[in-house]
Design an enzyme around this catalytic site. Structure first.
Site, PDB file in Angstrom:
ATOM      1  N   ASN A  20       0.833  -1.195   0.000  1.00 49.00           N
ATOM      2  CA  ASN A  20       0.000   0.000   0.000  1.00 49.00           C
ATOM      3  C   ASN A  20       0.872   1.251   0.000  1.00 49.00           C
ATOM      4  O   ASN A  20       1.967   1.274   0.527  1.00 49.00           O
ATOM      5  CB  ASN A  20      -0.996  -0.001   1.175  1.00 49.00           C
ATOM      6  CG  ASN A  20      -0.364  -0.051   2.546  1.00 49.00           C
ATOM      7  OD1 ASN A  20       0.600  -0.765   2.784  1.00 49.00           O
ATOM      8  ND2 ASN A  20      -0.937   0.694   3.478  1.00 49.00           N
ATOM      9  N   GLU A  64       0.116   5.225   0.767  1.00 47.15           N
ATOM     10  CA  GLU A  64      -0.820   6.271   1.175  1.00 47.15           C
ATOM     11  C   GLU A  64      -0.392   7.617   0.600  1.00 47.15           C
ATOM     12  O   GLU A  64       0.746   7.793   0.172  1.00 47.15           O
ATOM     13  CB  GLU A  64      -0.882   6.362   2.706  1.00 47.15           C
ATOM     14  CG  GLU A  64      -1.461   5.124   3.337  1.00 47.15           C
ATOM     15  CD  GLU A  64      -1.510   5.181   4.855  1.00 47.15           C
ATOM     16  OE1 GLU A  64      -2.148   4.295   5.433  1.00 47.15           O
ATOM     17  OE2 GLU A  64      -0.909   6.092   5.466  1.00 47.15           O
ATOM     18  N   ASN A  65      -1.322   8.551   0.608  1.00 44.68           N
ATOM     19  CA  ASN A  65      -1.082   9.884   0.090  1.00 44.68           C
ATOM     20  C   ASN A  65      -1.779  10.878   1.000  1.00 44.68           C
ATOM     21  O   ASN A  65      -2.890  10.604   1.470  1.00 44.68           O
ATOM     22  CB  ASN A  65      -1.631   9.981  -1.335  1.00 44.68           C
ATOM     23  CG  ASN A  65      -1.221  11.240  -2.029  1.00 44.68           C
ATOM     24  OD1 ASN A  65      -1.670  12.328  -1.684  1.00 44.68           O
ATOM     25  ND2 ASN A  65      -0.384  11.107  -3.030  1.00 44.68           N
ATOM     26  N   ALA A  66      -1.167  12.021   1.254  1.00 42.99           N
ATOM     27  CA  ALA A  66      -1.760  13.037   2.122  1.00 42.99           C
ATOM     28  C   ALA A  66      -3.106  13.513   1.587  1.00 42.99           C
ATOM     29  O   ALA A  66      -3.972  13.915   2.362  1.00 42.99           O
ATOM     30  CB  ALA A  66      -0.810  14.221   2.284  1.00 42.99           C
ATOM     31  N   CYS A 124     -10.804  -3.574  -4.007  1.00 42.56           N
ATOM     32  CA  CYS A 124      -9.816  -4.592  -4.371  1.00 42.56           C
ATOM     33  C   CYS A 124     -10.475  -5.931  -4.658  1.00 42.56           C
ATOM     34  O   CYS A 124     -10.011  -6.674  -5.525  1.00 42.56           O
ATOM     35  CB  CYS A 124      -8.751  -4.718  -3.284  1.00 42.56           C
ATOM     36  SG  CYS A 124      -7.590  -3.343  -3.327  1.00 42.56           S
ATOM     37  N   CYS A 166     -10.222  -4.749   0.573  1.00 44.91           N
ATOM     38  CA  CYS A 166     -11.344  -3.813   0.620  1.00 44.91           C
ATOM     39  C   CYS A 166     -12.303  -4.137  -0.531  1.00 44.91           C
ATOM     40  O   CYS A 166     -11.992  -4.945  -1.405  1.00 44.91           O
ATOM     41  CB  CYS A 166     -10.840  -2.370   0.531  1.00 44.91           C
ATOM     42  SG  CYS A 166     -10.192  -1.910  -1.096  1.00 44.91           S
ATOM     43  N   GLU A 187      -3.076  -4.857  -3.014  1.00 46.98           N
ATOM     44  CA  GLU A 187      -3.609  -5.791  -4.007  1.00 46.98           C
ATOM     45  C   GLU A 187      -3.608  -5.163  -5.402  1.00 46.98           C
ATOM     46  O   GLU A 187      -3.251  -5.816  -6.391  1.00 46.98           O
ATOM     47  CB  GLU A 187      -5.042  -6.215  -3.644  1.00 46.98           C
ATOM     48  CG  GLU A 187      -5.152  -6.912  -2.306  1.00 46.98           C
ATOM     49  CD  GLU A 187      -5.416  -5.968  -1.133  1.00 46.98           C
ATOM     50  OE1 GLU A 187      -6.041  -6.416  -0.160  1.00 46.98           O
ATOM     51  OE2 GLU A 187      -5.009  -4.784  -1.188  1.00 46.98           O
ATOM     52  N   CYS A 209      -3.851   0.572  -2.880  1.00 45.55           N
ATOM     53  CA  CYS A 209      -3.861  -0.645  -2.067  1.00 45.55           C
ATOM     54  C   CYS A 209      -2.799  -1.627  -2.560  1.00 45.55           C
ATOM     55  O   CYS A 209      -2.419  -1.623  -3.733  1.00 45.55           O
ATOM     56  CB  CYS A 209      -5.226  -1.318  -2.140  1.00 45.55           C
ATOM     57  SG  CYS A 209      -6.564  -0.361  -1.398  1.00 45.55           S
TER      58      CYS A 209
END
Length: 136
Positions: free
Chosen positions: A41, A43-45, A94, A91, A54, A52
């Site tokens: 994964n 993440e981004n602000a 995904c 999720c 997957e 994700c």
């Protein structure tokens, strides 16, 4: 049989970019060829533009020229709570991404830091799914 998937997911999980949730996830896919594709994964602000694990693994598989998932292993936990009892299942988005390249009987293995916790079929995680065959 899934030790190689677990090892690949664990190695890539260490590279996850999860500064906000601190919830790192690694995923490893075995293509029908037997080759393994892994993703983590990112993440981004600017939520929700992260990626994700997957999805990353699927993108690598497709970019490598393969389009069928034989099985997948998802490995995730918060470093502060490695023994938390919950399962890190894919999720909803995904699950649908997996469906694009997998059959309803495709195994999806869910693991924690100590190994396999549970296995499902795609049909169990995404019953009565909409997929490519609906558009044939």
């Amino acid at each position: 049989m899934i030790d190689d998937l677990f090892d690949a997911a664990r190695a890539v999980r260490d590279n996850a970019h999860a500064p906000y949730s601190r919830f790192k996830v690694g995923a490893a896919i075995r293509g029908r060829s037997g080759r393994i594709y892994a993703g983590c994964n990112v993440e981004n602000a600017a939520f929700p533009v992260g990626a994700c694990a997957e999805g990353g693994a699927i993108s690598l598989m497709v970019a490598s020229g393969e389009t069928a998932i034989a099985e997948i292993l998802v490995l995730g936990w918060m470093d502060a709570q490695p023994d938390a009892p919950g399962l890190t299942t894919p999720c909803g988005g995904c699950r649908q991404r997996i469906r694009e390249f997998a059959a309803p009987s495709t195994p999806i293995h869910i693991a924690g830091p100590k190994g396999l916790r549970r296995s499902f079929t795609l049909a169990e995680l995404l019953p009565e799914s909409f997929g490519p065959d609906n558009l044939a």
